[in-house]
Design an enzyme around this catalytic site. Sequence first.
Site, mmCIF file in Angstrom:
data_model
loop_
_atom_site.group_PDB
_atom_site.id
_atom_site.type_symbol
_atom_site.label_atom_id
_atom_site.label_comp_id
_atom_site.label_asym_id
_atom_site.label_seq_id
_atom_site.Cartn_x
_atom_site.Cartn_y
_atom_site.Cartn_z
ATOM 1 C CB SER A 111 13.435 24.314 -12.719
ATOM 2 O OG SER A 111 13.594 25.021 -13.917
ATOM 3 C CG HIS B 120 10.017 31.035 -10.573
ATOM 4 N ND1 HIS B 120 11.185 31.646 -10.158
ATOM 5 C CD2 HIS B 120 10.345 30.325 -11.678
ATOM 6 C CE1 HIS B 120 12.173 31.316 -10.984
ATOM 7 N NE2 HIS B 120 11.693 30.509 -11.907
ATOM 8 C CE LYS C 246 15.210 28.467 -20.203
ATOM 9 N NZ LYS C 246 15.554 29.496 -19.208
ATOM 10 C CE LYS D 237 15.245 34.159 -17.693
ATOM 11 N NZ LYS D 237 16.087 33.919 -16.495
ATOM 12 C CD GLU E 88 13.096 33.892 -13.784
ATOM 13 O OE1 GLU E 88 14.243 34.300 -13.972
ATOM 14 O OE2 GLU E 88 12.729 32.731 -14.067
#
Length: 463
Positions: A375, A294, A171, A173, A199
């Site tokens: 998550s 993901h 982070k 992100k 992602e």
Amino acid sequence: MDQSNRYADLTLTEEKLVADGNHLLVAYRLKPAAGYGFLEVAAHVAAESSTGTNVEVSTTDDFTRGVDALVYEIDEAAFGDKGGLMKIAYPVDLFDPNLIDGHYNVSHMWSLILGNNQGMGDHEGLRMLDFLVPEKMVKRFDGPATDISDLWKVLGRPEVDGGYIAGTIIKPKLGLRPEPFAKACYDFWLGGDFIKNDEPQANQNFCPMEVVIPKVAEAMDRAQQATGQAKLFSANVTADFHEEMIKRGEYVLGEFAKYGNEKHVAFLVDGFVTGPAGVTTSRRAFPDTYLHFHRAGHGAVTSYKSPMGMDPLCYMKLARLMGASGIHTGTMGYGKMEGHNDERVLAYMLERDECQGPYFYQKWYGMKPTTPIISGGMDALRLPGFFENLGHGNVINTCGGGSFGHIDSPAAGGISLGQAYACWKTGAEPIEAPREFARAFESFPGDADKIFPGWREKLGVHK
């Protein structure tokens, strides 16, 4: 046109359909549009999903009729104002094996059981709730090539019941350049096990893959030397073109191999946006590399708020068939994502060889398990309750804010996650936990107030 005379047979029994093993069974919630009958629309769904057209056609023959999908059970009042339950049996012969190896593919299966039927004008809602894949089909899907036992082996743990893998997402992100990104990795790895790209982290101009990946590989090597512990990294290889995905994967493995750490790498694939083709590309091109699915974007079809799409359980089952080594399951009501406590069945369906779903008992016939990846808004304080609800800790958990928001350091954040697992497993009192976990109370006071009222007095911390 009412097609129920052809596409419905309510004399069929589920027991016989399951025993025969010649059909894929699907349960749906259906709400007909005003002016349409429930069985009429249910039969239209079966027709649209198999051999039907909106009119009778001269090319239909006896063989065609033999592969009709059939409505075999209905309960018009099952969900009150939201609609009723219907179940459809799809003959196995409708599904599409590959030319190259005879394996079934999820893309075709999905387009059939939840394809054009989503756009029909005679219903206000059609949602897939569960499905049952028969043995003869399960054994011809790819399934996972690797699983969590491969990661436990890298970490030097037992390959059975190897326990919780404490992870994070770097982070912020987006917006970090290569040097601060690699430093953030190193800082977390001093306390945690696993880091994943978020992602959208990939190959942006401000953080090109060919600059950042070598730095991350070097940071992993330094962290391993500093801690004496193995570390893991999940690199995003998502792209539109399969050759680009393979190029990215080969590049990442090559950089980590310079330190002997190619086995410490997973590949993150944004499986919803790239689809089964992207997942299968990674699964088949890199069968020795953990495939981290993901699901960014999945809420467009899985959100419980929608009358359309599919329940998350169905998406989990599709991911296991595709070959995902692990997939994000949400947080089962303990984090920030939509979900609830009973979603532990998502994890059980992924990790067990047999599991009772809401409508069907699915057997996987030895297919490797898929790891639940937890998550979304989690931190050390939320974990004990999560583990208690799930009943075990054999998961990967990635806490971004829960690690980088720790009051002491990202390393302390990583350590606090492992301590939370140990605390739950041993039954220790969280308030009496080691320093890093204890400091999580001060790091996340809002969570502490909700989950552990009275913590301030016990720890001697005041507002």
